[in-house]
Scaffold this active site. Structure first.
Site, PDB file in Angstrom:
ATOM      1  CB  SER A  49       2.553  -1.147 -14.164  1.00 60.02           C
ATOM      2  OG  SER A  49       3.140   0.112 -13.869  1.00 60.02           O
ATOM      3  CD  GLU A  62       8.371  -4.402  -6.923  1.00 62.99           C
ATOM      4  OE1 GLU A  62       7.144  -4.502  -7.047  1.00 62.99           O
ATOM      5  OE2 GLU A  62       8.916  -3.588  -6.161  1.00 62.99           O
ATOM      6  CD1 TRP A 110      -2.104  -2.115   0.376  1.00 63.34           C
ATOM      7  CD2 TRP A 110      -2.901  -1.292   2.297  1.00 63.34           C
ATOM      8  NE1 TRP A 110      -3.128  -2.922   0.786  1.00 63.34           N
ATOM      9  CE2 TRP A 110      -3.640  -2.441   1.959  1.00 63.34           C
ATOM     10  CE3 TRP A 110      -3.237  -0.603   3.479  1.00 63.34           C
ATOM     11  CZ2 TRP A 110      -4.687  -2.927   2.751  1.00 63.34           C
ATOM     12  CZ3 TRP A 110      -4.278  -1.086   4.265  1.00 63.34           C
ATOM     13  CH2 TRP A 110      -4.991  -2.229   3.895  1.00 63.34           C
ATOM     14  N   GLY A 152       1.371  -2.664  -6.316  1.00 61.72           N
ATOM     15  CA  GLY A 152       1.331  -1.365  -5.648  1.00 61.72           C
ATOM     16  C   GLY A 152      -0.019  -0.705  -5.862  1.00 61.72           C
ATOM     17  N   GLY A 153      -0.070   0.208  -6.826  1.00 55.94           N
ATOM     18  CA  GLY A 153      -1.271   1.013  -7.082  1.00 55.94           C
ATOM     19  C   GLY A 153      -2.566   0.216  -7.139  1.00 55.94           C
TER      20      GLY A 153
HETATM   21  P1  PGA Z   1       2.979  -0.504  -8.846  1.00 54.62           P
HETATM   22  O1  PGA Z   1       4.016  -0.735  -7.652  1.00 54.62           O
HETATM   23  O2  PGA Z   1       2.150  -1.772  -8.933  1.00 54.62           O
HETATM   24  O3  PGA Z   1       2.183   0.690  -8.438  1.00 54.62           O
HETATM   25  O4  PGA Z   1       3.774  -0.301 -10.088  1.00 54.62           O
HETATM   26  C1  PGA Z   1       4.659  -1.965  -7.460  1.00 54.62           C
HETATM   27  C2  PGA Z   1       5.589  -1.865  -6.281  1.00 54.62           C
HETATM   28  O5  PGA Z   1       6.276  -0.846  -6.150  1.00 54.62           O
HETATM   29  O6  PGA Z   1       5.686  -2.790  -5.439  1.00 54.62           O
END
Ligand code: PGA
Length: 261
Positions: free
Chosen positions: A216, A170, A13, A237-238
């Site tokens: 993403s 990532e 989060w 993340g988002g």
């Molecule tokens: P994101 O972030 O899904 O918003 O790209 C992934 C993360 O940083 O763990």
């Protein structure tokens, strides 16, 4: 005792969610969790919402994680949080070395290594993040960067520890940018990560290691990414900030995982 298994879906989060917002999001995931029992789900709220999330997750298979820890177990380190405190707050997992921590808070492979060992001392399972920047990819240095992060970040980690460790690949250029790595790009690197683990820790450790993709991830790409052989789950993340998209990502991942068995 709960064992990690694929598909493994973690929701990071970041610096979002008040306690009431966290309550609503955790409750929605808990409510959906009977339909998601084939996945291992970990929610990673900010520190301030951990206690409330832990309370809501008490009888749930959904696990709790924290976003960071300090590498000492206690002491005069104003503003830091120790592994034993996170375990006490109900965490089973902790993110270590997220690229935002490397970028904005000067974390290095050396400090990340100390944090990995501190997590183990506290009985926490570290989710260790690695990944190349856009420049490194452009220069053809993706694999050497990843291998260097593994070599320096995992000093002192035994082969047996891979039963508990989770790695998250990532690519920095894909985080929060909407630019997801293609399934083939992610698989190429993740296959190399598994080969690297096999070389350094043995085939068994490499086979049981959970390797996540992050950057993403959304409902529309979850299925195709998880169909890849070496993608065992996601660090989201988002798209983890809304229950619907997080749940949909998990459903797609479960479907893809079944089909690739
Ligand atoms: P994101 O972030 O899904 O918003 O790209 C992934 C993360 O940083 O763990």
């Amino acid at each position: 005792m709960h064992h990690k298994k694929p598909p493994f879906i973690a929701g990071n989060w970041k610096m979002h969610m008040t306690i009431p917002e966290a309550r609503a999001l955790v409750s929605a995931v808990v409510k959906a969790s009977p339909g998601l029992a084939e996945a291992e789900i970990v929610l990673i709220p900010p520190f301030t919402a951990l206690a409330e999330a832990a309370r809501l997750l008490l009888d749930s298979p959904v696990q709790l994680g924290a976003q960071n820890l300090f590498y000492e177990d206690k002491g005069a380190y104003t503003g830091e949080i120790a592994g034993p405190m996170l375990a006490d707050a109900g965490c089973r997992y902790v993110l270590v070395g997220h690229s935002e921590r490397r970028q904005y808070f000067s974390e290095t492979d050396a400090s990340i290594n100390k944090k990995v060992l501190a997590a183990f001392r506290a009985g926490l399972k570290p989710i260790v993040c690695i990944g190349e920047t856009f420049e490194e990819r452009e220069d053809g240095r993706t694999i050497s960067r990843i291998e260097s992060q593994l070599r320096h970040g995992l000093v002192g980690v035994t082969a047996e520890a891979f039963a508990d460790i989770v790695l998250a690949y990532e690519p920095v250029w894909a985080i929060g940018t909407g630019k997801t790595a293609t399934a083939a790009q992610a698989e190429e690197v993740q296959a190399r990560i598994r080969d690297n683990l096999a070389e350094n820790y043995g085939k068994e450790a490499a086979a049981c290691a959970i390797i996540l993709y992050g950057g993403s991830v959304k409902p529309a790409n979850s299925y195709s990414l998880l169909r890849e052989k070496n993608i065992d789950g996601f660090l989201v993340g988002g798209a983890s900030l809304e229950a619907d998209s997080f749940i949909q990502i998990t459903k797609e991942a479960i479907k893809a995982y079944k089909e690739k068995q």
